[in-house]
Write a protein that holds these residues in place. Sequence first.
Motif, PDB file in Angstrom:
ATOM      1  N   LEU A  70       0.839  -1.201   0.000  1.00 32.83           N
ATOM      2  CA  LEU A  70       0.000   0.000   0.000  1.00 32.83           C
ATOM      3  C   LEU A  70       0.872   1.249   0.000  1.00 32.83           C
ATOM      4  CD1 LEU A  70      -2.703  -0.977   2.637  1.00 32.83           C
ATOM      5  CD2 LEU A  70      -2.831  -1.209   0.162  1.00 32.83           C
ATOM      6  N   VAL A  71       0.453   2.241  -0.754  1.00 27.83           N
ATOM      7  CA  VAL A  71       1.209   3.491  -0.809  1.00 27.83           C
ATOM      8  C   VAL A  71       0.392   4.678  -0.321  1.00 27.83           C
ATOM      9  CG1 VAL A  71       2.797   2.761  -2.610  1.00 27.83           C
ATOM     10  CG2 VAL A  71       0.634   3.820  -3.249  1.00 27.83           C
ATOM     11  N   GLU A  72      -0.906   4.556  -0.306  1.00 29.15           N
ATOM     12  CA  GLU A  72      -1.763   5.651   0.113  1.00 29.15           C
ATOM     13  C   GLU A  72      -1.963   5.600   1.621  1.00 29.15           C
ATOM     14  OE1 GLU A  72      -2.928   8.071  -1.883  1.00 29.15           O
ATOM     15  OE2 GLU A  72      -1.904   7.129  -3.585  1.00 29.15           O
ATOM     16  N   VAL A  73      -1.738   6.706   2.281  1.00 28.53           N
ATOM     17  CA  VAL A  73      -1.905   6.778   3.728  1.00 28.53           C
ATOM     18  C   VAL A  73      -3.339   6.414   4.107  1.00 28.53           C
ATOM     19  CG1 VAL A  73      -1.838   8.297   5.745  1.00 28.53           C
ATOM     20  CG2 VAL A  73      -0.036   8.431   4.030  1.00 28.53           C
ATOM     21  N   GLU A  74      -4.286   6.808   3.288  1.00 32.38           N
ATOM     22  CA  GLU A  74      -5.693   6.499   3.567  1.00 32.38           C
ATOM     23  C   GLU A  74      -5.927   4.995   3.600  1.00 32.38           C
ATOM     24  OE1 GLU A  74     -10.177   7.317   1.801  1.00 32.38           O
ATOM     25  OE2 GLU A  74      -8.478   8.328   0.882  1.00 32.38           O
ATOM     26  N   ASP A  75      -5.351   4.256   2.645  1.00 25.15           N
ATOM     27  CA  ASP A  75      -5.502   2.796   2.628  1.00 25.15           C
ATOM     28  C   ASP A  75      -4.834   2.162   3.842  1.00 25.15           C
ATOM     29  OD1 ASP A  75      -6.942   2.774   0.247  1.00 25.15           O
ATOM     30  OD2 ASP A  75      -5.150   2.497  -0.991  1.00 25.15           O
ATOM     31  N   ILE A  76      -3.650   2.642   4.180  1.00 22.53           N
ATOM     32  CA  ILE A  76      -2.939   2.110   5.354  1.00 22.53           C
ATOM     33  C   ILE A  76      -3.751   2.395   6.618  1.00 22.53           C
ATOM     34  CG2 ILE A  76      -0.837   2.310   6.747  1.00 22.53           C
ATOM     35  CD1 ILE A  76       0.623   2.993   4.073  1.00 22.53           C
ATOM     36  N   THR A  77      -4.317   3.600   6.712  1.00 27.27           N
ATOM     37  CA  THR A  77      -5.141   3.965   7.861  1.00 27.27           C
ATOM     38  C   THR A  77      -6.366   3.064   7.956  1.00 27.27           C
ATOM     39  OG1 THR A  77      -4.390   6.257   7.734  1.00 27.27           O
ATOM     40  CG2 THR A  77      -6.404   5.855   8.979  1.00 27.27           C
ATOM     41  N   ASN A  78      -7.016   2.814   6.830  1.00 28.67           N
ATOM     42  CA  ASN A  78      -8.189   1.936   6.836  1.00 28.67           C
ATOM     43  C   ASN A  78      -7.827   0.541   7.325  1.00 28.67           C
ATOM     44  OD1 ASN A  78      -9.977   3.897   5.944  1.00 28.67           O
ATOM     45  ND2 ASN A  78      -9.679   3.399   3.795  1.00 28.67           N
ATOM     46  N   CYS A  79      -6.715   0.008   6.851  1.00 30.83           N
ATOM     47  CA  CYS A  79      -6.282  -1.322   7.291  1.00 30.83           C
ATOM     48  C   CYS A  79      -5.906  -1.303   8.773  1.00 30.83           C
ATOM     49  CB  CYS A  79      -5.101  -1.803   6.455  1.00 30.83           C
ATOM     50  SG  CYS A  79      -5.542  -2.157   4.732  1.00 30.83           S
ATOM     51  N   ALA A  80      -5.242  -0.246   9.210  1.00 36.90           N
ATOM     52  CA  ALA A  80      -4.876  -0.121  10.624  1.00 36.90           C
ATOM     53  C   ALA A  80      -6.132  -0.080  11.487  1.00 36.90           C
ATOM     54  CB  ALA A  80      -4.033   1.135  10.840  1.00 36.90           C
ATOM     55  N   ASN A  81      -7.141   0.653  11.048  1.00 35.21           N
ATOM     56  CA  ASN A  81      -8.396   0.728  11.792  1.00 35.21           C
ATOM     57  C   ASN A  81      -9.127  -0.605  11.843  1.00 35.21           C
ATOM     58  OD1 ASN A  81      -8.400   3.408  12.732  1.00 35.21           O
ATOM     59  ND2 ASN A  81      -9.040   4.151  10.720  1.00 35.21           N
ATOM     60  N   GLN A  82      -8.850  -1.476  10.871  1.00 38.42           N
ATOM     61  CA  GLN A  82      -9.448  -2.813  10.865  1.00 38.42           C
ATOM     62  C   GLN A  82      -8.664  -3.785  11.751  1.00 38.42           C
ATOM     63  OE1 GLN A  82     -10.269  -4.378   6.936  1.00 38.42           O
ATOM     64  NE2 GLN A  82     -10.833  -2.335   6.198  1.00 38.42           N
ATOM     65  N   GLY A  83      -7.579  -3.302  12.350  1.00 40.26           N
ATOM     66  CA  GLY A  83      -6.828  -4.138  13.282  1.00 40.26           C
ATOM     67  C   GLY A  83      -5.617  -4.821  12.699  1.00 40.26           C
TER      68      GLY A  83
END
Length: 148
Positions: free
Chosen positions: A28-41
């Motif tokens: 992943l390169v987009e901070v938004e995608d990384i944030t979404n995955c991080a929020n999913q645990g």
Amino acid sequence: MKYLVALLICFISAQVQAGVCSRGVERLVEVEDITNCANQGDASAQFILGEIYFQGKEVAQNYKIAFDWVSKAAAQGDKAAQSALGFYYYNGWGTKKDHMSAYTWWSLSIVNNEEPVVRRNLTDLERELAPADLDRAQKLASDWSVRH
């Protein structure tokens, strides 16, 4: 009907995002995608997001937010996050300095991951900590390992 369509859109969006996370966070390169995955645990995403905030890449540098994300990843057993969390505690980045906690997290990080710099830091901390504090830090690491 509008409610059903909105619910379906949310469901599909969640499934698409889950697919993004399952392909490997390191891609992943987009901070938004990384944030979404991080929020999913996702522990890897949490650690990466913490490092992004620590370094101030594409976001404003924020040690407190970095510490929070790295802590979540470390609590899930991510060895790189555990090692990093030791440095956060040792240096007081995003939290107050706590050498016992640094020792505990570094101890956990080297169980399955040999890092010479971490081993050196542990050896140095063993000399710095009072014997009772060292015993307590070792017990905390041992108890954590047993629980996880």
